[in-house]
Enzyme design. Structure first.
Site: not given
Ligand SMILES: Cc1cc2nc3c(=O)[nH]c(=O)nc-3n(C[C@H](O)[C@H](O)[C@H](O)COP(=O)(O)OP(=O)(O)OC[C@H]3O[C@@H](n4cnc5c(N)ncnc54)[C@H](O)[C@@H]3O)c2cc1C
Ligand code: SF4
Lengths: 743, 323
Positions: A699, A476
């Site tokens: 991240e 995604g």
């Protein structure tokens, strides 16, 4: 034709820098976007529609820790439409750890509350679910360890974790004892769940001794081994497909218990089996992020210069698991100090196993350290921005190697300017708008970068259309899109002339998605393959590759413009490229950097906190697609809101039950919690990181953002909460007595 | 989920005779059935019954059909203008999709969100009488501080019902034998005592046909919901208030609270302490003292006591300001 590139030297100028086709870096729409919004991108559970499939439903062991004595399946088997009940020691008790060759099996025991113990397979989902309650699990309950607070100090150093359990330099204890100023605080983060939208799901089908599994997985190369080992067949007999994934956030790095269960069920019934974990299963039978207790000690000079730093983390995991939440990972290099100590201790626990959840380490560690930095800035009376400027190391203070690139201070300065940091209330608790207390906070962000082995094939058809093939996954994040862009830019093709096939183990082996390494690793393999193709073109044209310009499906050299179809002469040209990490990883410290700025409003009556604005400025090397990169950052900011204010997996210390095991009660931010988000990505090229000169970004965005929000809460209220999430019950005692300005 | 029989009621008189569990929007019942917290053998689908209207009553109030959806209720212009607190309360609950499905009758009867009630392997006197209470001594951050017993400390989670209680709404029902009755909300709901499984006065087969609102009450209407996230979370504390000022004094005050008791909580002594008084922090403080005199925390929900006090005071300050 196979070409390999080992990252031993920094990369020079490349075709990506020249940007002749003009597509790299552009914020183009998602390759698979239309398929997804029109329901044409099948997720794992949606395969084999119309085939003669059977359905599975998981039976769980409703107790914290026990030895199973019997599992009585007779009544369930007698139910109409029930085909089989799978039991046995091979059933996985949770997800597999990302890098391990196999998942942990139950072996007749219940290791955590509501662990899978059997699978009912029936003609319909409803029949399987209904029969599942008739499977009778008898067990002898045993004592369990369900919290770590009372067992602090009992942890062990694991040598099979995501980083070394201990890193040391100099003599921290001595340096700290002698430091002019000592800071010593302990922070707590709760357990978290990845809470991906798509539940873990698998469809398994046998053809003779060959097994095909469609499953929602991030790392196909290790996942296929985990499935093969779990089912007891050769890896070569297994094919795993995972073309579309509805979010993983680390929870799908290792296979879920569904993959092996579906395969066992299919083998037993001779029918393809579909199995989707329920939301309750996902929360209780896959993996979680362990809670942490982090002691942060920092020694400083009287002027506020950091001289030594210590970060000791205690965190749980279940029996046999070596993974630990590596909270100290960024402490190793983010701030200076000659003497350093970073440790991690794993306390044995009988709760669902702990594994990687988005940005393992930084996401929790920086909730602590970035709060500590803010506390210190306050203590010294120095602005948090200036305090960080004062404490910027010139090189990696642990390993003594240069940073490959580090724009931390640029991010902070740029962010401060754009955010209007100068308007920050000078004194905590001093700005009020009606019932709301207003505060600003900031934090640094960093995320260690890594490059993994990965390969990709590019096939160019005689008409000049390219197809990129790799067993990479797109969870995604936009992998399809960036691989298309890299191939198009390198080969001089319009975007719609490049197709991308992912998520199938019959394609070239790939790094998979995890640790924010996916774009860099899989992207570099496409780069290497494209370079090989260009070389072949040059050879066929009798020119030097360097002198060859490729654009819009034409090769341009020596003032001639030749369509690719002419070079290909009616044949498909296929090349494979492989990237391998090399010396640059050791010669430099590689990480992405950023800065977060937050404005919050804390309700003076109730302690409800609402985030008013968030700004992230990041630098992660070359940005391959501005839109998907920015979206990744939005995601990180939103998770940061959750970590600061809402998320906590609650374990009942009496029995090990994860009490809030659905999305109604495990709170993640909802739309109304999310203000306008701003993301700014600075220009940067990291030529040590990869041929793309890019670094991981996904991240980076979650690292530190929760601390920025917490620091803003401090600025708003004067309350320093060191135990996340910062909920109203923790803030109430610190709020002004007289509640309403409106009165 | 257990297999069940399904029938559809085609007229109101028949519904109760079909001897099954009514299902309306299903947003609560189906979730509980999937987890086997609820295990009805038969469902009677009432969604085709003609109970979707909001009509004027002879006494100047409104009658809300039991099947009026939460979305339609909140959007109705009469509700928005004359019973603003109700519209606000409904909109503070759940999510848009849920409110589209959820009905007035179902909302009144929705069950607690206690995590132990939801986990069938845990003791719970409400789900399994006599088995004990998992929440006492467990995770009880969301639990009640008033009206509880040693057998159950769960809250009633509805927002809508809190506003209805402040508005003196009455529940209109039809029993299986065809007789009808009208119950004030404080007679409708039951405190747990030693039978926490009994949550209301409904008898087997008794259908809620509607809710009656008395004629509009003038004054400032407020609904304040305190929760862990800005939307899609149940109330930790909520306050529904209708306060009318006359000159400098409080002429009328109706207050109900959510998130703190096993039923929408109303304490007329609190209202009495306010009526006739000039608004001041001291007066509000006294009202809060009365409200919370018997409040008892369970550990993790202790904060609800100061939170209720602060929220009540703030709502009162807001509702009386400018007078
Ligand atoms: C994730 C989530 C969040 C939510 N958040 C909130 C919130 O913040 N605030 C809030 O107030 N609510 C909230 N809700 C609850 C929601 O409001 C209720 O689920 C809904 O109102 C129930 O209505 P329903 O028609 O779907 O009832 P159903 O599920 O159909 O029925 C519920 C019960 O009522 C009985 N019943 C229904 N109609 C009748 C009738 N006419 N006569 C007799 N018995 C009847 C049924 O037998 C059943 O026992 C939330 C729900 C969910 C799932
Ligand atoms: S509080 Fe009530 S609903 Fe919750 S476990 Fe106890 S008895 Fe059951």
């Amino acid at each position: 034709m196979m070409t390999k590139h080992v990252m031993n030297e920094p990369i020079g100028e490349t075709r990506l820098d020249r940007n002749t086709q003009g597509v790299i870096g552009k914020g183009v729409d998602r390759y698979e976007g239309k398929l997804k919004v029109s329901g044409k991108a099948p997720y794992a559970y949606e395969h084999l529609i119309g085939e003669d499939v059977a359905y599975g439903f998981v039976v769980v062991g409703p107790v914290g820790r026990a030895r199973v004595t019997t599992i009585d399946v007779e009544r369930a088997l007698a139910e109409p439409r029930v085909l089989a009940v799978v039991t046995g020691d091979a059933i996985m008790r949770s997800s597999a750890q990302p890098m391990s060759p196999a998942g942990q099996t139950m072996d007749g025991e219940i290791f955590h509350y509501n662990q899978p113990v059997a699978l009912v397979v029936a003609e319909t989902f409803e029949a399987a679910r209904s029969a599942a309650r008739l499977v009778k699990v008898e067990y002898e309950a045993q004592d369990g360890r369900y919290e770590i607070e009372s067992r602090r100090g009992s942890g062990r150093a694991s040598d099979t974790g995501p980083m070394a359990a201990d890193t040391e330099r100099g003599d921290f204890e001595k340096a700290f004892a002698e430091a002019e100023v000592q800071f010593d605080q302990t922070y707590r983060t709760p357990s978290y769940h990845a809470a991906a939208m798509e539940p873990h799901a698998s469809v398994a089908k046998w053809d003779g001794d060959r097994l095909t599994v469609w499953s929602s997985c991030q790392l196909l190369e290790t996942n296929i081994q985990q499935i093969a080992n779990g089912v007891g067949v050769e890896v070569s007999k297994v094919r795993l497909l995972s073309p579309y994934i509805g979010g993983g956030f680390g929870s799908k790095l290792g296979i879920g218990p569904d993959a092996v269960l579906a395969a066992l069920g299919a083998r037993e019934t001779g029918r393809p089996v579909k199995l989707a974990l329920t939301r309750q299963n996902v929360f209780q039978a896959t993996s979680r992020r362990g809670e942490t207790i982090q002691r942060v000690r920092i020694g400083l000079t009287k002027a506020g210069q950091i001289t030594c730093i210590g970060h000791e983390t205690e965190t749980p995991n279940s029996e046999g698991e070596g993974f630990f939440e590596p909270s100290g990972i960024s402490t190793n290099f983010l701030y200076p100090g000659k003497d350093r100590l970073v440790t991690h201790r794993v306390i044995a626990s009988d709760v669902l196993m702990c594994s990687a959840v988005r940005a393992p380490g930084e996401a929790t560690g920086m909730l602590a350290t970035e709060c500590a930095l803010d506390e210190l800035a306050e203590q010294f009376g120095i602005d948090p921005v200036a305090f960080r400027r004062m404490n910027e190391p010139e090189k990696d203070p642990q390993e003594d190697v240069p940073f490959s690139s580090r724009k931390l201070l640029d991010c902070i300065e740029e962010g401060a300017k754009r955010f209007g940091w100068a308007d920050r209330p000078a004194t905590p608790g001093s700005r009020r708008e009606g019932e709301w207390l207003i505060g600003y906070g900031m934090a640094s962000a960093s995320r260690a970068n890594s490059l993994m082995e990965s390969s990709a094939e590019i096939a160019m058809s005689p008409e000049g259309r390219a197809t990129v093939k790799t067993a990479m996954t797109d969870i995604g994040t936009g992998t399809y899109t960036i691989l298309q862009q890299i191939a198009a830019e390198m080969l001089g093709l319009p975007l719609d002339h490049v197709d991308v096939l992912l998520g199938d183990t019959s394609l070239p082996e790939s790094s998979g998605s995890g640790g924010s390494w996916g774009a860099n690793s899989a992207g570099s393999s496409v780069y290497v393959a494209a370079e090989a193709m260009i070389k072949e073109f040059a050879k066929r044209l009798g020119v030097e590759a360097d002198g060859l310009t490729l654009k819009d499906g034409h090769a341009i050299a020596h003032n001639r413009q030749i369509p690719f179809s002419e070079i290909l002469k009616g044949e498909t040209l296929t090349v494979t490229g492989k990237i391998e990490p090399g010396d640059t990883a050791d010669k430099t410290n590689q990480a992405s950097y950023g800065a977060h700025f937050a404005e919050v409003a804390v309700n003076a009556t109730t302690g409800e906190t609402r985030v008013r604005r968030l700004l992230m400025v990041g630098a992660a090397g070359r940005i391959l697609n501005e839109k998907t990169a920015t979206s990744q950052c939005y995601g990180g900011q939103i998770w940061g809101i959750g970590y600061a204010l809402e998320e906590a997996l609650v374990v009942d210390p009496r029995n090990g039950l994860i009490v809030n095991h659905d999305l109604a009660e495990y709170h993640v931010p909802v739309q109304a919690d999310v203000p306008k988000l701003d993301v700014v990505l600075l220009e940067e090229r990291d030529r040590y990181a990869s041929p793309l000169a890019g670094k991981g970004i996904g991240e980076l965005a979650i690292a530190g953002v929760g601390a920025a929000i917490n620091n803003a809460i401090f600025n708003a209220t004067g309350a320093r909460i060191r135990c996340y999430p910062v909920t109203m019950d923790k803030l109430l005692p610190h709020l002004p007595d007289e509640v309403s300005a409106a009165a | 989920m257990r297999p069940f029989e399904y029938t559809r009621a085609s007229d109101v008189a028949e519904a109760g005779r079909l001897t099954g569990r009514f299902i309306a929007g299903g947003t609560n019942l189906l979730d509980l059935m999937k987890l086997e917290v609820e295990t009805p053998a038969k469902l009677v689908d009432i969604t085709r019954l003609p109970l979707r209207d909001i009509e004027a009553t002879d006494d100047g109030g409104l009658r809300i059909g039991a099947l009026v959806s939460n979305s339609d209720l909140a959007a109705d212009s009469r509700i928005r203008n004359d019973y603003e607190v109700l519209s606000r309360a409904v909109l503070a609950g759940a999510s848009g999709q849920l409110r589209n499905k959820a009905t007035t009758g179902g909302n009144l009867l929705q069950r607690t969100r206690c995590g132990y009630f939801y986990e069938t392997s845990q003791p719970c006197n409400k789900r399994d009488p006599g088995s004990g209470c998992g929440a006492i001594g467990g995770f009880n951050r969301i639990h009640a501080i008033l009206g509880v017993s040693e057998h159950c400390i769960a809250t009633h989670p509805s927002d809508m019902a809190v506003a209805m209680r402040a508005l003196d709404a009455k529940v209109e029902t039809q029993k299986a034998d065809g007789s009808t009755r009208i119950l004030a909300l404080d007679d409708f709901y039951r405190l747990p005592g030693d039978t926490p499984d009994v949550e209301n006065a409904l008898e087997a087969g008794e259908l809620i046909t509607g809710v009656r609102l008395p004629k509009p009450v003038s004054g400032s209407h407020r609904y304040r919901k305190v929760r862990d996230r800005a939307s899609y979370a149940f109330a930790l504390i909520s306050v529904a208030a209708v306060v009318r000022m006359d000159g400098g004094t409080i002429a009328d005050a109706r207050l109900a609270l959510g998130g703190m008791a096993p039923m929408p909580w109303r304490d007329t002594a609190v209202e009495k302490a306010l009526i006739g008084q000039e608004p001041s922090m001291a007066t509000f403080e006294k009202a809060a003292d009365i409200l919370l005199a018997d409040a008892k925390g369970q550990g993790e929900n202790d904060f609800k006591i100061p939170l209720a006090r602060r929220t009540l005071k703030a709502v009162l300050a807001d509702a009386t300001k400018g007078a």
